[in-house]
Design a protein around this motif. Structure first.
Motif, PDB file in Angstrom:
ATOM      1  N   GLU A  74      15.315  74.397  63.399  1.00  0.00           N
ATOM      2  CA  GLU A  74      16.231  73.911  64.432  1.00  0.00           C
ATOM      3  C   GLU A  74      17.527  74.717  64.438  1.00  0.00           C
ATOM      4  O   GLU A  74      18.021  75.106  65.485  1.00  0.00           O
ATOM      5  CB  GLU A  74      16.465  72.416  64.210  1.00  0.00           C
ATOM      6  CG  GLU A  74      17.271  71.653  65.252  1.00  0.00           C
ATOM      7  CD  GLU A  74      17.346  72.224  66.649  1.00  0.00           C
ATOM      8  OE1 GLU A  74      16.304  72.360  67.302  1.00  0.00           O
ATOM      9  OE2 GLU A  74      18.459  72.543  67.111  1.00  0.00           O
ATOM     10  N   ASP A  75      18.074  75.003  63.255  1.00  0.00           N
ATOM     11  CA  ASP A  75      19.304  75.795  63.216  1.00  0.00           C
ATOM     12  C   ASP A  75      19.076  77.207  63.750  1.00  0.00           C
ATOM     13  O   ASP A  75      19.938  77.781  64.417  1.00  0.00           O
ATOM     14  CB  ASP A  75      19.869  75.851  61.791  1.00  0.00           C
ATOM     15  CG  ASP A  75      20.827  74.687  61.530  1.00  0.00           C
ATOM     16  OD1 ASP A  75      21.129  73.943  62.490  1.00  0.00           O
ATOM     17  OD2 ASP A  75      21.256  74.539  60.370  1.00  0.00           O
ATOM     18  N   ALA A  78      18.977  77.014  67.402  1.00  0.00           N
ATOM     19  CA  ALA A  78      20.337  76.798  67.902  1.00  0.00           C
ATOM     20  C   ALA A  78      21.070  78.132  67.992  1.00  0.00           C
ATOM     21  O   ALA A  78      21.782  78.409  68.957  1.00  0.00           O
ATOM     22  CB  ALA A  78      21.090  75.839  66.983  1.00  0.00           C
ATOM     23  N   ARG A  79      20.842  78.990  66.976  1.00  0.00           N
ATOM     24  CA  ARG A  79      21.496  80.301  66.975  1.00  0.00           C
ATOM     25  C   ARG A  79      21.046  81.106  68.180  1.00  0.00           C
ATOM     26  O   ARG A  79      21.857  81.726  68.864  1.00  0.00           O
ATOM     27  CB  ARG A  79      21.160  81.013  65.668  1.00  0.00           C
ATOM     28  CG  ARG A  79      22.296  81.816  65.130  1.00  0.00           C
ATOM     29  CD  ARG A  79      22.116  82.290  63.703  1.00  0.00           C
ATOM     30  NE  ARG A  79      20.753  82.476  63.267  1.00  0.00           N
ATOM     31  CZ  ARG A  79      20.179  81.724  62.323  1.00  0.00           C
ATOM     32  NH1 ARG A  79      20.861  80.743  61.750  1.00  0.00           N
ATOM     33  NH2 ARG A  79      18.938  81.948  61.950  1.00  0.00           N
ATOM     34  N   ARG A  81      19.876  79.940  70.983  1.00  0.00           N
ATOM     35  CA  ARG A  81      20.457  79.332  72.185  1.00  0.00           C
ATOM     36  C   ARG A  81      21.895  79.782  72.364  1.00  0.00           C
ATOM     37  O   ARG A  81      22.334  80.132  73.456  1.00  0.00           O
ATOM     38  CB  ARG A  81      20.414  77.803  72.083  1.00  0.00           C
ATOM     39  CG  ARG A  81      19.060  77.180  72.287  1.00  0.00           C
ATOM     40  CD  ARG A  81      19.178  75.691  72.561  1.00  0.00           C
ATOM     41  NE  ARG A  81      19.772  74.930  71.453  1.00  0.00           N
ATOM     42  CZ  ARG A  81      19.073  74.396  70.445  1.00  0.00           C
ATOM     43  NH1 ARG A  81      17.749  74.519  70.428  1.00  0.00           N
ATOM     44  NH2 ARG A  81      19.673  73.744  69.491  1.00  0.00           N
ATOM     45  N   GLU A 109      34.636  78.855  71.919  1.00  0.00           N
ATOM     46  CA  GLU A 109      35.160  78.610  70.568  1.00  0.00           C
ATOM     47  C   GLU A 109      34.037  78.564  69.544  1.00  0.00           C
ATOM     48  O   GLU A 109      34.209  79.031  68.418  1.00  0.00           O
ATOM     49  CB  GLU A 109      35.949  77.300  70.556  1.00  0.00           C
ATOM     50  CG  GLU A 109      37.271  77.426  71.269  1.00  0.00           C
ATOM     51  CD  GLU A 109      38.057  76.130  71.283  1.00  0.00           C
ATOM     52  OE1 GLU A 109      39.267  76.192  71.026  1.00  0.00           O
ATOM     53  OE2 GLU A 109      37.470  75.070  71.557  1.00  0.00           O
ATOM     54  N   LEU A 110      32.916  77.993  69.958  1.00  0.00           N
ATOM     55  CA  LEU A 110      31.778  77.963  69.047  1.00  0.00           C
ATOM     56  C   LEU A 110      31.362  79.364  68.653  1.00  0.00           C
ATOM     57  O   LEU A 110      30.937  79.621  67.531  1.00  0.00           O
ATOM     58  CB  LEU A 110      30.592  77.262  69.704  1.00  0.00           C
ATOM     59  CG  LEU A 110      30.589  75.733  69.667  1.00  0.00           C
ATOM     60  CD1 LEU A 110      29.423  75.199  70.470  1.00  0.00           C
ATOM     61  CD2 LEU A 110      30.517  75.246  68.241  1.00  0.00           C
ATOM     62  N   LYS A 111      31.457  80.266  69.602  1.00  0.00           N
ATOM     63  CA  LYS A 111      31.060  81.659  69.336  1.00  0.00           C
ATOM     64  C   LYS A 111      32.158  82.444  68.644  1.00  0.00           C
ATOM     65  O   LYS A 111      31.950  83.580  68.240  1.00  0.00           O
ATOM     66  CB  LYS A 111      30.757  82.350  70.677  1.00  0.00           C
ATOM     67  CG  LYS A 111      29.305  82.218  71.099  1.00  0.00           C
ATOM     68  CD  LYS A 111      29.008  83.237  72.159  1.00  0.00           C
ATOM     69  CE  LYS A 111      27.639  83.852  71.949  1.00  0.00           C
ATOM     70  NZ  LYS A 111      27.277  84.742  73.064  1.00  0.00           N
ATOM     71  N   GLY A 112      33.336  81.814  68.546  1.00  0.00           N
ATOM     72  CA  GLY A 112      34.457  82.503  67.926  1.00  0.00           C
ATOM     73  C   GLY A 112      35.058  83.559  68.834  1.00  0.00           C
ATOM     74  O   GLY A 112      35.563  84.585  68.361  1.00  0.00           O
TER      75      GLY A 112
ATOM     76  N   MET B   1      31.097  79.546  63.928  1.00  0.00           N
ATOM     77  CA  MET B   1      32.181  78.892  63.173  1.00  0.00           C
ATOM     78  C   MET B   1      32.970  77.942  64.068  1.00  0.00           C
ATOM     79  O   MET B   1      33.557  78.336  65.063  1.00  0.00           O
ATOM     80  CB  MET B   1      33.145  79.988  62.677  1.00  0.00           C
ATOM     81  CG  MET B   1      33.353  80.041  61.183  1.00  0.00           C
ATOM     82  SD  MET B   1      34.095  78.584  60.480  1.00  0.00           S
ATOM     83  CE  MET B   1      35.825  78.969  60.717  1.00  0.00           C
ATOM     84  N   ILE B   2      32.968  76.692  63.720  1.00  0.00           N
ATOM     85  CA  ILE B   2      33.753  75.742  64.497  1.00  0.00           C
ATOM     86  C   ILE B   2      35.185  75.818  63.977  1.00  0.00           C
ATOM     87  O   ILE B   2      35.434  75.879  62.795  1.00  0.00           O
ATOM     88  CB  ILE B   2      33.223  74.318  64.283  1.00  0.00           C
ATOM     89  CG1 ILE B   2      31.783  74.204  64.724  1.00  0.00           C
ATOM     90  CG2 ILE B   2      34.101  73.309  64.995  1.00  0.00           C
ATOM     91  CD1 ILE B   2      31.574  73.889  66.136  1.00  0.00           C
ATOM     92  N   ARG B   3      36.069  75.840  64.915  1.00  0.00           N
ATOM     93  CA  ARG B   3      37.458  75.945  64.488  1.00  0.00           C
ATOM     94  C   ARG B   3      38.033  74.602  64.081  1.00  0.00           C
ATOM     95  O   ARG B   3      37.750  73.583  64.677  1.00  0.00           O
ATOM     96  CB  ARG B   3      38.276  76.504  65.650  1.00  0.00           C
ATOM     97  CG  ARG B   3      37.817  77.885  66.039  1.00  0.00           C
ATOM     98  CD  ARG B   3      38.969  78.826  65.942  1.00  0.00           C
ATOM     99  NE  ARG B   3      38.447  80.164  66.162  1.00  0.00           N
ATOM    100  CZ  ARG B   3      38.836  80.912  67.164  1.00  0.00           C
ATOM    101  NH1 ARG B   3      39.715  80.455  68.027  1.00  0.00           N
ATOM    102  NH2 ARG B   3      38.353  82.122  67.297  1.00  0.00           N
ATOM    103  N   ALA B 295      25.362  75.274  68.266  1.00  0.00           N
ATOM    104  CA  ALA B 295      26.000  74.850  67.029  1.00  0.00           C
ATOM    105  C   ALA B 295      24.935  74.473  65.997  1.00  0.00           C
ATOM    106  O   ALA B 295      23.970  73.788  66.320  1.00  0.00           O
ATOM    107  CB  ALA B 295      26.908  73.648  67.296  1.00  0.00           C
ATOM    108  N   SER B 296      25.115  74.930  64.764  1.00  0.00           N
ATOM    109  CA  SER B 296      24.165  74.574  63.714  1.00  0.00           C
ATOM    110  C   SER B 296      24.548  73.207  63.145  1.00  0.00           C
ATOM    111  O   SER B 296      25.619  72.681  63.434  1.00  0.00           O
ATOM    112  CB  SER B 296      24.193  75.621  62.608  1.00  0.00           C
ATOM    113  OG  SER B 296      25.460  75.600  61.994  1.00  0.00           O
ATOM    114  N   GLN B 298      25.415  72.619  60.212  1.00  0.00           N
ATOM    115  CA  GLN B 298      26.614  72.811  59.416  1.00  0.00           C
ATOM    116  C   GLN B 298      27.865  72.845  60.294  1.00  0.00           C
ATOM    117  O   GLN B 298      28.910  72.313  59.930  1.00  0.00           O
ATOM    118  CB  GLN B 298      26.488  74.120  58.651  1.00  0.00           C
ATOM    119  CG  GLN B 298      27.076  74.016  57.292  1.00  0.00           C
ATOM    120  CD  GLN B 298      26.856  75.297  56.522  1.00  0.00           C
ATOM    121  OE1 GLN B 298      26.118  76.193  56.955  1.00  0.00           O
ATOM    122  NE2 GLN B 298      27.492  75.401  55.395  1.00  0.00           N
TER     123      GLN B 298
END
Lengths: 227, 829
Positions: A74-75, A78-79, A81, A109-112, B1-3, B295-296, B298
């Motif tokens: 699943e993780d 998610a990556r 996606r 923000e999720l992607k930085g 990375m979630i801020r 989002a993972s 984590q």
């Protein structure tokens, strides 16, 4: 860009196993706009879920770009996606606690991403909501909310956009405007579009139409764009 | 990375959400309760530790019932120490027409060697440090003595046969070793005045204290020299021992209050768990959406856990602040009982408070919040998809670990923790069942009541799991409050009422052997019947079957009072009428002079003493052995002279003895005491009515302090109620909208809610009345052996109070249901 081979989805119900999708095989090319149509219960949304890697098939395999989704947990999916996919939903799925601007900033923000605020502002301007940046979803009309959702979907410049009945909760006129916007952005950004709808009128605006009936593909036709 | 900022932004956005507020409020209550107690005990404990030397008035104190060998004092002085003698005794002091038993202390120049006295020129005036002492003919007295005798500074007061003038009020006095909650008010006088009082006679109960001070090394050297020379009746109190004596009393108080705090924490934990569950459910959509965006798991934890952490820290900080304020309430309530001035607050209770907050949060909120990472992304398409429910063992395991962790810090003992825990679980299980039965019964009433009540009772039944929880939360809290209140208001009066009218209310002790006959004649002339006069010899139990008593008894018994002080030994031929022989037999005429002893049964039980055991006693410097020939049951509350150890005649008659008796005096006959004290200055009269009054006051203060802490528990109960309201809010909103769309009025809805919560509160009150009645019954009949009366007012007050309190809170909590437009609600569904 997207490939599905012998895709089946079976669920256990109280009345015994139920086949929602049976032996679906399809290939969607880069930048193609594909409509998946069918009546309610024909398995459209399930197919979309499988193609987008939100769920795993009971049998068969799905490839997104060069990733074989069956191999990923699943993780991992998610990556993929996060890297490749954007979504637009019937019920908009905006986060009620965040403003329009913050909703669009979220995937960035999720992607930085750097300066997510600037990028999000620009996108919201492109969808005509520059005056609504600090509004909360509750303070926006349905059409406006869907435009925020579209801006959010394009924020990370995904290679593929999945849209599930994007006009389902909107009146005709508003729906039309939202669809115009969706196709315009899709064209501008060169995104592959997978659109699930029961609205034939909407479907004919795509390059290609896949019709589902009782979980099977009954038609797969290339169309000339009506618009 | 979630801020981190994103997490914080979501937290701020969510600040108005009900569940977040409840979570914070519940944590604040838990932390405030534990911090208040933490501050209180820490300040007091350190206050006493810091002041120990000052508090003792010396570096080392030797306590003895008789004057010690003068050579010891010479040795101390030769070793470079300062050494002074003080003498303490209980004596009835006469002022005007009133009498009061007070703790008299006679001092010499130099007292105290460490620290200083504080005195005030007038009652209730602020005290100031002083290096002076009362001059000969003067007395300094405690505030209570002035109040009790209705005296002013400047008035005369009589101690035995001597008249002194009160010149100052004592506000702090070092050297009150022993029981820090000692009750007799102090009178301080000069040693030089003692002979004139006539109080000191052979056999009188006196306490000599020798104070020593000097450099640490010299004190230790002297201590090492002195210790092997001490007899069993001597007690050496250094700074360490002084601290321990006071510390253990405080420790008991801390455990008592700790249990109330624990209840507040557990209830707050339940509220936290409910709020966290709702928080989690309200974030399912967001989590699914974030999963769609890549989002993972984590990442999700990285988003929610910092929010939880910040909430926990913020709530803990607020709780600490509140606890810091609340401790002043405790200090105020217990002011009269505090043995020392509390020291300035320090940081560690804050750390302990924050730890309590975080442990509670982790134990109760973590499992539901952890579920968020398992939300399937497909939920964005199919809203009915839910993450797997948290495993039951995880939920209960985490909560239980949190409770055990907190409990252990209060009890500091595993057996106690486990027994309180298992007792608590059993209690909760039984009461849950009773609550469910009550709910079922009220449901039966359903057909016989109006629409509003039917609506309300139906709601309670439909959400019966939650209803049982709430009935339990409030029922237990109200029960605790009711028991404490009953004990405070009812216990002493019941006990006093149940004493026979003519039960002795005075003891006369220190009657000298040559005064026995004249004393009896004096009382007879005055028309006062006295109990038999018993001889009393003071001695210590030093060995059981040849083993030093401290080694022979169990660890628990080692701190037993009867080991740490001299026992009153007596001899008689007649068995006291309220005594009963359980084992062995009472003295026959030819037992006279046999080295036998009859032991009181409870003491025997505690010490593990059985028939035929050899007990060795020390009286002064002499020792002798007696064999246990019988075990006696004693009715202590008969208020007749009673003894742990009774010998046959001619076994201990060779030792100096004084006599004791008890008698009954009506209030109007009290002036007789003046005459008695004037005639027999060495006799000490204990006025039991006064003592009971004093004990009653202490008792009321302590129970009031417990009740004060229970308010936090009640608040935590409200947090549970509001958390439950929050959890059912969506359902209620929808139902309310439907009812109104179908033509129901706001008034009807309101009446329904009012009925629901009034019923809930009433049932909780009923449960508390049942529980409290049972507990008080057990306490009265099994522990205190008093006749238990049915507490009927409880059965009215508790349900009414519960109904009012919870009815009002629930009514307020559901106001949104009535105020929102039905259209808006139905459209949003």
């Amino acid at each position: 860009m997207i490939a599905a081979q012998n895709l089946s989805k079976r669920v256990e119900t109280a009345a015994g196993p139920l086949d929602i999708l049976t032996n679906i095989g399809l290939e969607i090319r880069e930048r193609e706009a594909v409509a998946i149509v069918g009546v309610s219960g024909s398995g459209k949304s399930t197919l979309l879920g499988l193609l987008a890697g939100l769920d795993l098939p009971s049998a068969g395999e799905v490839f997104l770009s060069r990733h074989r989704l069956n191999d990923l947990d699943e993780d991992g999916r998610a990556r993929v996606r996060g890297e490749l996919v954007g979504f637009v939903f019937q019920s908009f799925q905006l986060l009620p606690g965040l403003t329009a601007l913050e909703n669009v900033m979220l995937p960035l923000e999720l992607k930085g991403a750097r300066a997510p605020g600037d990028q999000a502002t620009e996108l919201l301007t492109q969808v005509g909501l520059q005056g609504r940046l600090q509004h909360y979803p509750k303070q926006l009309s349905g059409g406006e909310q869907q435009r925020v959702a579209i801006a959010r979907a394009f924020a990370t410049e995904p290679a593929i956009l999945f849209a599930d009945e994007p006009t389902g909760n909107l009146d005709n006129v508003t729906g039309e405007r939202v669809i115009d916007l969706l196709f315009r952005l899709n064209q501008d950004k060169g995104t592959t579009l997978v659109l699930v709808t029961h609205d034939e009128h909407l479907a004919v605006r795509c390059d290609r139409l896949i019709r589902l009936e009782a979980g099977r593909v009954v038609a797969d036709v290339e169309e000339t764009r009506a618009s | 990375m979630i801020r981190w900022q994103l997490a914080m932004r979501l937290l701020v956005r969510n600040r108005r959400s009900g569940e977040q507020r409840i979570l914070v409020a519940a944590l604040v209550i838990a932390v405030a309760a534990s911090t208040a107690i933490g501050f209180f005990t820490d300040r007091l404990g350190r206050g006493m530790a810091n002041q120990s030397a000052d508090f003792l008035g010396a570096d080392l104190t030797l306590v003895s019932p008789r004057p010690v060998d003068a050579a010891w004092i010479r040795e101390a002085r030769a070793a470079g120490l300062q050494a002074i003698e003080t003498l303490a005794f209980a004596s009835v002091v006469v002022g005007g027409e009133e009498l009061l038993l007070s703790g008299v202390k006679a001092v010499q120049d130099g007292f105290p060697l460490r620290g200083s006295m504080r005195t005030a020129p007038a009652p209730f005036a602020p005290g100031a440090e002083t290096r002076e002492l009362p001059r000969p003919g003067e007395a300094w007295v405690a505030q209570q003595l002035l109040t009790a005798l209705d005296l002013q500074v400047g008035d005369p007061v009589e101690v035995g046969a001597h008249r002194l003038t009160i010149t100052r009020v004592i506000t702090f006095e070092p050297g009150r070793v022993g029981n820090p909650f000692g009750t007799a008010p102090r009178l301080l006088m000069r040693m030089a005045d003692v002979p004139a009082t006539g109080v000191v006679q052979p056999g009188s109960r006196l306490t000599y204290q020798y104070l020593f001070a000097g450099r640490e090394g010299e004190v230790t050297k002297f201590r090492d020299w002195l210790e092997p020379r001490l007899g069993p009746s001597h007690e050496l109190v250094g700074v360490k021992e002084g601290r321990r004596a006071v510390g253990s009393a405080l420790e008991r108080a801390e455990r008592f209050l700790g249990l109330s705090v624990l209840a507040a924490i557990v209830l707050a934990g339940v509220a936290v768990a409910m709020a966290a569950r709702r928080y989690s459910e309200r974030h399912f959509d967001m989590s699914a959406m974030l999963r769609c965006m890549g989002a993972s798991q984590q990442d999700l934890l990285g988003l929610y856990l910092p929010q939880l952490l910040v909430l926990g820290l913020a709530a803990s900080a607020a709780g600490c602040l509140l606890g810091w304020v609340a401790q002043y309430g405790l200090l105020y309530l217990l002011a009269d009982l505090l043995p020392a001035t509390p020291s300035t607050p320090q940081a560690w209770p804050v750390l302990a408070g924050v730890a309590t907050g975080l442990v509670t949060l982790a134990g109760f909120a973590l499992p539901p919040v952890m579920r968020l990472k398992d939300v399937p992304p497909l939920r964005v398409l199919r809203r009915e998809l839910l993450p797997l429910p948290s495993r039951a063992w995880l939920v209960y395991g985490a909560a239980l670990s949190a409770i055990v962790a907190v409990m252990w810090t209060y009890t500091d003992s595993w057996p106690l923790t486990l027994s309180v825990l298992s007792g608590g679980i059993l209690l909760v299980a039984v009461l849950s069942l009773v609550a469910l039965l009550l709910l079922l019964l009220s449901q039966r009433l359903n057909t016989r009541v109006g629409v509003a009540w039917r609506f309300g009772l139906n709601n309670l039944w439909r959400r019966r799991r939650g209803s049982v929880n709430q009935i339990l939360a409030f029922g237990l809290t109200l029960m605790a409050m009711a028991v404490v209140a009953l004990v405070r208001t009812d216990l002493l009066t019941t006990w006093q009422r149940q004493l026979p009218a003519d039960v002795p209310n005075h003891f006369a002790i220190n009657i000298l052997p040559d005064q026995v006959e004249s004393f009896q004649a004096f009382m007879e002339n005055a028309g006062v019947a006295t109990a038999q006069l018993y001889p009393m010899v003071r001695g210590r139990l030093v060995e059981i079957n040849g083993i030093a008593v401290r080694k022979a008894v169990t660890k628990e018994a080692r701190s037993d009072n009867s080991l740490n002080r001299e026992l009153n030994l007596t001899w008689t031929t007649e068995l006291q009428e309220d005594n009963r022989i359980l084992e062995g037999r009472w003295w026959q005429p030819d037992d006279t002079g046999k080295p036998w002893v009859s032991v009181e049964s409870r003491l025997a039980g505690r010490m593990g003493i059985g028939m035929g055991d050899e007990l060795r006693f020390a009286i002064g410097e002499q020792r002798f052995t007696a064999e246990v020939a019988s075990i006696r049951n004693v009715k202590w509350d008969s208020f007749r002279p009673n003894f742990y150890m009774v010998f046959p005649p001619q076994v201990i008659e060779r030792f100096p003895a004084t006599y004791i008796t008890s008698f009954y005096l009506q209030k109007a006959e009290k002036p007789l005491l003046r005459e008695l004290v004037a005639r027999y200055p060495a006799v000490t009269v204990l006025e039991m009515d006064r003592v009971i009054e004093q004990v009653g006051r202490i008792f009321r203060q302590v129970t009031l302090a417990v009740e004060y802490v229970l308010v936090f528990t009640l608040l935590a109960g409200f947090a549970v109620l509001f958390a439950a309201l929050q959890a059912s809010q969506d359902d209620r909103l929808y139902e309310g909208a439907l009812v109104r769309a179908l033509g129901g009025s706001r008034r009807q809805l309101r009446a329904g809610h009012l009925a629901e919560f009034t019923a809930l509160g009433g049932l909780a009150g009923l449960l508390s009345a049942m529980g409290a009645e049972c507990l008080v019954w057990v306490l009265y009949s099994e522990v205190l052996h008093l006749d238990h009366r049915f507490q009927w007012p409880l059965w009215i007050i508790a349900p009414v109070a519960g109904a009012l309190l919870i009815g009002a809170a629930g009514y307020w909590g559901t106001r949104a249901v009535v105020e929102r437009s039905p259209m808006l609600l139905l459209r949003n569904q």
